[in-house]
Scaffold this motif. Structure first.
Motif, PDB file in Angstrom:
ATOM      1  N   UNK A  91       0.845  -1.204   0.000  1.00 25.92           N
ATOM      2  CA  UNK A  91       0.000   0.000   0.000  1.00 25.92           C
ATOM      3  C   UNK A  91       0.876   1.247   0.000  1.00 25.92           C
ATOM      4  N   UNK A  92       0.432   2.258  -0.731  1.00 25.68           N
ATOM      5  CA  UNK A  92       1.060   3.578  -0.723  1.00 25.68           C
ATOM      6  C   UNK A  92       0.015   4.576  -0.235  1.00 25.68           C
ATOM      7  N   UNK A  93       0.368   5.374   0.748  1.00 29.46           N
ATOM      8  CA  UNK A  93      -0.594   6.289   1.358  1.00 29.46           C
ATOM      9  C   UNK A  93      -0.177   7.729   1.084  1.00 29.46           C
ATOM     10  N   UNK A  94      -1.154   8.565   0.759  1.00 30.63           N
ATOM     11  CA  UNK A  94      -0.886   9.985   0.549  1.00 30.63           C
ATOM     12  C   UNK A  94      -0.297  10.591   1.821  1.00 30.63           C
ATOM     13  N   UNK A  95       0.537  11.627   1.646  1.00 25.92           N
ATOM     14  CA  UNK A  95       1.131  12.298   2.802  1.00 25.92           C
ATOM     15  C   UNK A  95       1.240  13.790   2.493  1.00 25.92           C
ATOM     16  N   UNK A  96       1.975  14.519   3.294  1.00 26.85           N
ATOM     17  CA  UNK A  96       2.086  15.968   3.083  1.00 26.85           C
ATOM     18  C   UNK A  96       2.796  16.302   1.776  1.00 26.85           C
ATOM     19  N   UNK A  97       3.771  15.501   1.408  1.00 26.91           N
ATOM     20  CA  UNK A  97       4.493  15.736   0.154  1.00 26.91           C
ATOM     21  C   UNK A  97       3.620  15.423  -1.051  1.00 26.91           C
ATOM     22  N   UNK A  98       2.887  14.315  -0.982  1.00 26.42           N
ATOM     23  CA  UNK A  98       1.989  13.899  -2.060  1.00 26.42           C
ATOM     24  C   UNK A  98       0.595  13.725  -1.464  1.00 26.42           C
ATOM     25  N   UNK A  99      -0.185  14.809  -1.372  1.00 27.24           N
ATOM     26  CA  UNK A  99      -1.470  14.755  -0.673  1.00 27.24           C
ATOM     27  C   UNK A  99      -2.557  13.974  -1.409  1.00 27.24           C
ATOM     28  N   UNK A 100      -2.298  13.632  -2.680  1.00 22.58           N
ATOM     29  CA  UNK A 100      -3.290  12.858  -3.434  1.00 22.58           C
ATOM     30  C   UNK A 100      -2.581  11.782  -4.235  1.00 22.58           C
ATOM     31  N   UNK A 101      -3.130  10.593  -4.211  1.00 25.42           N
ATOM     32  CA  UNK A 101      -2.582   9.492  -5.009  1.00 25.42           C
ATOM     33  C   UNK A 101      -3.275   9.517  -6.367  1.00 25.42           C
ATOM     34  N   UNK A 102      -2.481   9.662  -7.412  1.00 24.26           N
ATOM     35  CA  UNK A 102      -2.998   9.661  -8.776  1.00 24.26           C
ATOM     36  C   UNK A 102      -2.274   8.582  -9.575  1.00 24.26           C
ATOM     37  N   UNK A 103      -2.837   8.239 -10.717  1.00 23.63           N
ATOM     38  CA  UNK A 103      -2.174   7.272 -11.589  1.00 23.63           C
ATOM     39  C   UNK A 103      -0.859   7.854 -12.096  1.00 23.63           C
ATOM     40  N   UNK A 104      -0.830   9.166 -12.363  1.00 24.25           N
ATOM     41  CA  UNK A 104       0.427   9.795 -12.800  1.00 24.25           C
ATOM     42  C   UNK A 104       1.508   9.689 -11.730  1.00 24.25           C
ATOM     43  N   UNK A 105       1.117   9.870 -10.466  1.00 21.81           N
ATOM     44  CA  UNK A 105       2.067   9.730  -9.372  1.00 21.81           C
ATOM     45  C   UNK A 105       2.593   8.289  -9.304  1.00 21.81           C
TER      46      UNK A 105
END
Length: 198
Positions: A91-105
């Motif tokens: 699992x990868x969880x959103x955080x302050x650096x990446x606040x949203x999980x996107x397919x591009x991310x």
């Protein structure tokens, strides 16, 4: 608490795979001995085979535990040849650096070339029952010796966006190029079986 903690993630376990105890506290030596006997079957009690297989399974479980996946599998279609591939779902969880999980991310994360890259990664978008996804094939050079030669490790990965706060990474890795097509096909089939329920 991360959003994914309230979710249940399921994936089909392929035949000839053994679940590695990455989220339970078992004594790895005893577990690996039992798992080796189950994989070898009642008709193959060769002590050397069982010892070698148990050692490999113990090492695989310890290695996967270090990455903390949701689940990890050792794929062993031919026990006499040992582990053919490792399959991990993380699992990868959103955080302050990446606040949203996107397919591009997820694509950026999985398809970024590294100093160990053997060839550029290949990424393509997919749609799965668990959500939009990116499929990435990559190959790395590992364990380079003084002669400059190393081992090629190949991977086939899916980054799956469960929702905006978290995603999943299904990663299959192997070192036997003759099985690349079959293992990519296996990964494709497993990706279709990933399900997320609240």
């Amino acid at each position: 608490m991360p959003e994914f903690a309230a979710a249940t993630v399921r994936m089909r376990t392929p035949e000839d795979a053994v679940a590695l105890p990455v989220r339970t506290s078992v004594e790895l030596g005893a577990w690996a001995g039992e798992a080796a006997r189950r994989l070898a079957g009642p008709d193959d009690g060769d002590p050397k085979l069982l010892d070698a297989l148990a050692a490999e399974l113990r090492e695989a479980a310890a290695d996967s535990r270090g990455r903390g996946p949701v689940t990890a599998l050792s794929y062993v279609p031919e026990p006499r040849l040992g582990e053919l591939a490792r399959i991990e779902l993380s699992a990868l969880v959103a955080d302050e650096t990446y606040p949203e999980v996107t397919v591009d991310l997820l694509r950026s994360y999985l398809a970024a070339p590294t100093a160990d890259s053997y060839r550029p990664p290949e990424a393509e978008l997919r749609t799965l029952p668990a959500g939009p996804a990116v499929r990435v094939r990559h190959a790395y050079v590992r364990d380079v010796g003084r002669d400059g030669l190393g081992t090629i490790m190949e991977t086939c990965a899916y980054g799956i966006r469960a929702d905006e706060t978290w995603g999943l990474v299904l990663l299959t890795s192997w070192q036997v190029p003759a099985h690349t097509d079959d293992l990519c096909e296996l990964t494709d089939e497993l990706a279709k079986t990933v399900r997320v329920t609240s």
